[in-house]
Design a protein around this motif. Structure first.
Motif, mmCIF file in Angstrom:
data_model
loop_
_atom_site.group_PDB
_atom_site.id
_atom_site.type_symbol
_atom_site.label_atom_id
_atom_site.label_comp_id
_atom_site.label_asym_id
_atom_site.label_seq_id
_atom_site.Cartn_x
_atom_site.Cartn_y
_atom_site.Cartn_z
ATOM 1 N N VAL A 32 51.950 51.587 26.051
ATOM 2 C CA VAL A 32 52.328 50.185 25.982
ATOM 3 C C VAL A 32 51.118 49.345 26.355
ATOM 4 C CG1 VAL A 32 53.802 48.400 26.940
ATOM 5 C CG2 VAL A 32 54.721 50.666 26.558
ATOM 6 N N ASN A 33 50.801 48.374 25.517
ATOM 7 C CA ASN A 33 49.677 47.469 25.748
ATOM 8 C C ASN A 33 50.211 46.236 26.486
ATOM 9 O OD1 ASN A 33 47.703 45.467 25.498
ATOM 10 N ND2 ASN A 33 46.915 46.364 23.611
ATOM 11 N N THR A 34 49.999 46.176 27.792
ATOM 12 C CA THR A 34 50.530 45.063 28.588
ATOM 13 C C THR A 34 49.877 43.737 28.229
ATOM 14 O OG1 THR A 34 49.030 45.654 30.387
ATOM 15 C CG2 THR A 34 51.284 46.437 30.559
ATOM 16 N N ASP A 35 48.626 43.752 27.802
ATOM 17 C CA ASP A 35 47.973 42.502 27.373
ATOM 18 C C ASP A 35 48.713 41.884 26.192
ATOM 19 O OD1 ASP A 35 46.029 42.664 29.324
ATOM 20 O OD2 ASP A 35 44.559 43.623 28.011
ATOM 21 N N ARG A 36 49.121 42.726 25.251
ATOM 22 C CA ARG A 36 49.875 42.220 24.098
ATOM 23 C C ARG A 36 51.235 41.688 24.532
ATOM 24 N NH1 ARG A 36 51.006 45.961 19.528
ATOM 25 N NH2 ARG A 36 52.267 44.192 18.871
ATOM 26 N N ILE A 37 51.853 42.348 25.478
ATOM 27 C CA ILE A 37 53.148 41.868 25.979
ATOM 28 C C ILE A 37 52.970 40.489 26.595
ATOM 29 C CG2 ILE A 37 54.922 42.241 27.742
ATOM 30 C CD1 ILE A 37 54.673 45.248 27.103
ATOM 31 N N PHE A 38 51.914 40.313 27.398
ATOM 32 C CA PHE A 38 51.659 39.014 28.028
ATOM 33 C C PHE A 38 51.347 37.931 26.992
ATOM 34 C CE2 PHE A 38 50.294 41.244 32.159
ATOM 35 C CZ PHE A 38 51.562 41.127 32.694
ATOM 36 N N ARG A 39 50.816 38.314 25.847
ATOM 37 C CA ARG A 39 50.493 37.337 24.806
ATOM 38 C C ARG A 39 51.654 37.067 23.857
ATOM 39 N NH1 ARG A 39 45.939 40.517 24.009
ATOM 40 N NH2 ARG A 39 46.809 41.226 22.051
ATOM 41 N N GLU A 40 52.443 38.117 23.541
ATOM 42 C CA GLU A 40 53.386 38.019 22.434
ATOM 43 C C GLU A 40 54.863 37.959 22.817
ATOM 44 O OE1 GLU A 40 52.458 41.105 19.575
ATOM 45 O OE2 GLU A 40 50.303 40.740 19.814
ATOM 46 N N ALA A 41 55.225 38.429 23.988
ATOM 47 C CA ALA A 41 56.641 38.432 24.359
ATOM 48 C C ALA A 41 57.124 37.007 24.633
ATOM 49 C CB ALA A 41 56.865 39.303 25.587
ATOM 50 N N ASN A 42 58.350 36.717 24.204
ATOM 51 C CA ASN A 42 58.903 35.371 24.398
ATOM 52 C C ASN A 42 58.945 34.986 25.873
ATOM 53 O OD1 ASN A 42 59.222 35.049 21.657
ATOM 54 N ND2 ASN A 42 61.391 35.602 21.664
ATOM 55 N N SER A 43 59.273 35.946 26.738
ATOM 56 C CA SER A 43 59.348 35.641 28.175
ATOM 57 C C SER A 43 57.970 35.268 28.726
ATOM 58 C CB SER A 43 59.936 36.818 28.956
ATOM 59 O OG SER A 43 59.201 37.997 28.722
ATOM 60 N N ALA A 44 56.927 35.891 28.217
ATOM 61 C CA ALA A 44 55.566 35.552 28.654
ATOM 62 C C ALA A 44 55.175 34.169 28.126
ATOM 63 C CB ALA A 44 54.572 36.608 28.172
ATOM 64 N N LYS A 45 55.547 33.880 26.894
ATOM 65 C CA LYS A 45 55.243 32.560 26.318
ATOM 66 C C LYS A 45 55.985 31.460 27.072
ATOM 67 C CE LYS A 45 54.307 34.238 21.638
ATOM 68 N NZ LYS A 45 54.803 34.291 20.255
#
Length: 169
Positions: A32-45
């Motif tokens: 799992v790429n956490t950087d992508r999660i921080f950029r792309e997940a709605n909750s991060a946005k």
């Protein structure tokens, strides 16, 4: 006790080498790429938008204060040759005091922003970790990594995790 002879050692190593592929077939790894999660997940946005809303006024005030300080400094530079020594020292002291205050406020702003950003990102990461665990259990992964120097894209489950995160309200 007698040590293994060379031929026995080779037989043991050969049998282990033949058994490894059978074990490897049952072992599933994901990444799992956490950087992508921080950029792309709605909750991060939404966390990012929340932070921007929370800190935008202070940031604007700081920018205004910085611009005012720069204007005052430029004005002082232009007028300095025509000022008396006492006036020059007095204005210089005022500029130094204003700059000190500006630096202090900017530092406080940055510290507050970083603390809040860490809080928000930690909440996103906690949610993401729960979703990663769910995906891993559903798809029967034995190991899911979040940090790696290199990972073959076929083991990347980041899209599945982001999709599951975005589905959760």
């Amino acid at each position: 006790m007698k040590s293994l002879s060379r031929s026995s050692l080779w037989v043991l190593l050969a049998s282990m080498a033949l058994a490894l592929p059978a074990l490897a077939e049952d072992f599933r790894v994901g990444f799992v790429n956490t950087d992508r999660i921080f950029r792309e997940a709605n909750s991060a946005k939404s966390a990012q938008a929340k932070l921007e809303q929370e800190f935008s006024k202070r940031e604007k005030d700081l920018n205004d204060m910085g611009n005012t300080l720069k204007s005052a400094s430029d004005k002082f530079e232009r007028e300095a040759p025509t000022l008396s020594e006492t006036q020059r020292q007095q204005r210089q002291k005022q500029l130094i005091d204003q700059d000190r205050e500006f630096q202090r406020k900017r530092r406080e702003f940055q510290e507050d922003l970083n603390a809040r950003k860490n809080e928000e990102l930690q909440q996103v990461l906690d949610r993401a970790n729960r979703v990663v665990k769910q995906v891993a259990e559903q798809e029967k992964f034995d190991l899911v990594l979040q940090e790696a120097v290199y990972i073959n894209p076929k083991y990347d489950i980041t899209d599945k995790v982001i999709k599951a995160l975005n589905a959760v309200k």
